[in-house]
Design a protein around this motif. Structure first.
Motif, PDB file in Angstrom:
ATOM      1  N   UNK A  78      28.923  14.136 -43.308  1.00  0.00           N
ATOM      2  CA  UNK A  78      29.287  13.364 -42.538  1.00  0.00           C
ATOM      3  C   UNK A  78      30.087  13.923 -41.338  1.00  0.00           C
ATOM      4  N   UNK A  79      29.477  13.399 -40.082  1.00  0.00           N
ATOM      5  CA  UNK A  79      29.736  13.717 -38.836  1.00  0.00           C
ATOM      6  C   UNK A  79      30.905  12.604 -38.231  1.00  0.00           C
TER       7      UNK A  79
ATOM      8  N   UNK B 153      23.812  19.904 -37.512  1.00  0.00           N
ATOM      9  CA  UNK B 153      24.694  19.583 -36.300  1.00  0.00           C
ATOM     10  C   UNK B 153      24.491  18.065 -35.724  1.00  0.00           C
ATOM     11  N   UNK B 154      25.340  17.524 -35.069  1.00  0.00           N
ATOM     12  CA  UNK B 154      25.469  16.417 -34.543  1.00  0.00           C
ATOM     13  C   UNK B 154      26.046  16.391 -32.878  1.00  0.00           C
TER      14      UNK B 154
ATOM     15  N   UNK C 146      19.364  25.068 -53.903  1.00  0.00           N
ATOM     16  CA  UNK C 146      19.448  25.750 -52.616  1.00  0.00           C
ATOM     17  C   UNK C 146      20.880  25.513 -52.374  1.00  0.00           C
ATOM     18  N   UNK C 147      21.228  26.562 -51.381  1.00  0.00           N
ATOM     19  CA  UNK C 147      22.674  26.286 -50.594  1.00  0.00           C
ATOM     20  C   UNK C 147      22.536  25.165 -49.576  1.00  0.00           C
ATOM     21  N   UNK C 148      23.605  24.528 -49.661  1.00  0.00           N
ATOM     22  CA  UNK C 148      23.689  23.550 -48.562  1.00  0.00           C
ATOM     23  C   UNK C 148      23.449  23.860 -47.264  1.00  0.00           C
TER      24      UNK C 148
ATOM     25  N   UNK D 283      28.429  20.177 -39.000  1.00  0.00           N
ATOM     26  CA  UNK D 283      28.897  19.613 -40.195  1.00  0.00           C
ATOM     27  C   UNK D 283      28.313  20.159 -41.371  1.00  0.00           C
ATOM     28  N   UNK D 284      29.521  20.741 -42.214  1.00  0.00           N
ATOM     29  CA  UNK D 284      29.129  21.427 -43.526  1.00  0.00           C
ATOM     30  C   UNK D 284      29.059  20.459 -44.835  1.00  0.00           C
TER      31      UNK D 284
END
Length: 116
Positions: free
Chosen positions: A114-115, A77-78, A71-73, A89-90
């Motif tokens: 990582x946010x 959100x944060x 699956x794609x990443x 956040x990617x």
């Protein structure tokens, strides 16, 4: 009589820090009706962003898939108490071979969000 004195506030950014870290310098100056300065009081408030962002949801569950069905990443959100709006956040993927496997199509992807 009693004088009502409103503080004069000055913001001073802390060199090398993010914009949410600064000094707020307050100064009160008592001046009578004749222009005499009788007293000056100062206060320095150090403002520091010490709370990290909080993800709005959770990471997708761990899965085992065929090599053609990875699956794609998902973008997560944060939010943050000192940052307006939503932080997008990617994920960053790290591929690792599984020890003991002789097949090149058997591996593990560690997906990290990582946010900041």
């Amino acid at each position: 009589g009693t004088l009502t004195i409103t503080p004069i506030e000055t913001r001073v950014d802390i060199a090398g820090q993010c914009t949410n870290n600064y000094y707020l310098i307050r100064k009160w100056v008592a001046v009578d009706n004749c222009g005499n300065v009788s007293d000056t009081l100062r206060q320095t408030v150090t403002v520091k962003d010490t709370t990290g962002p909080v993800f709005s949801g959770t990471a997708p569950a761990n899965v085992t898939v065929d090599c053609d069905k990875v699956p794609a990443g998902t973008t997560l959100t944060a939010t943050d108490n000192c940052t307006t709006g939503t932080i997008t956040v990617t994920p960053v993927d790290t591929r690792q071979s599984i020890s003991g496997s002789t097949c090149s199509n058997t591996y593990q992807i560690t997906r990290t969000w990582t946010a900041t």
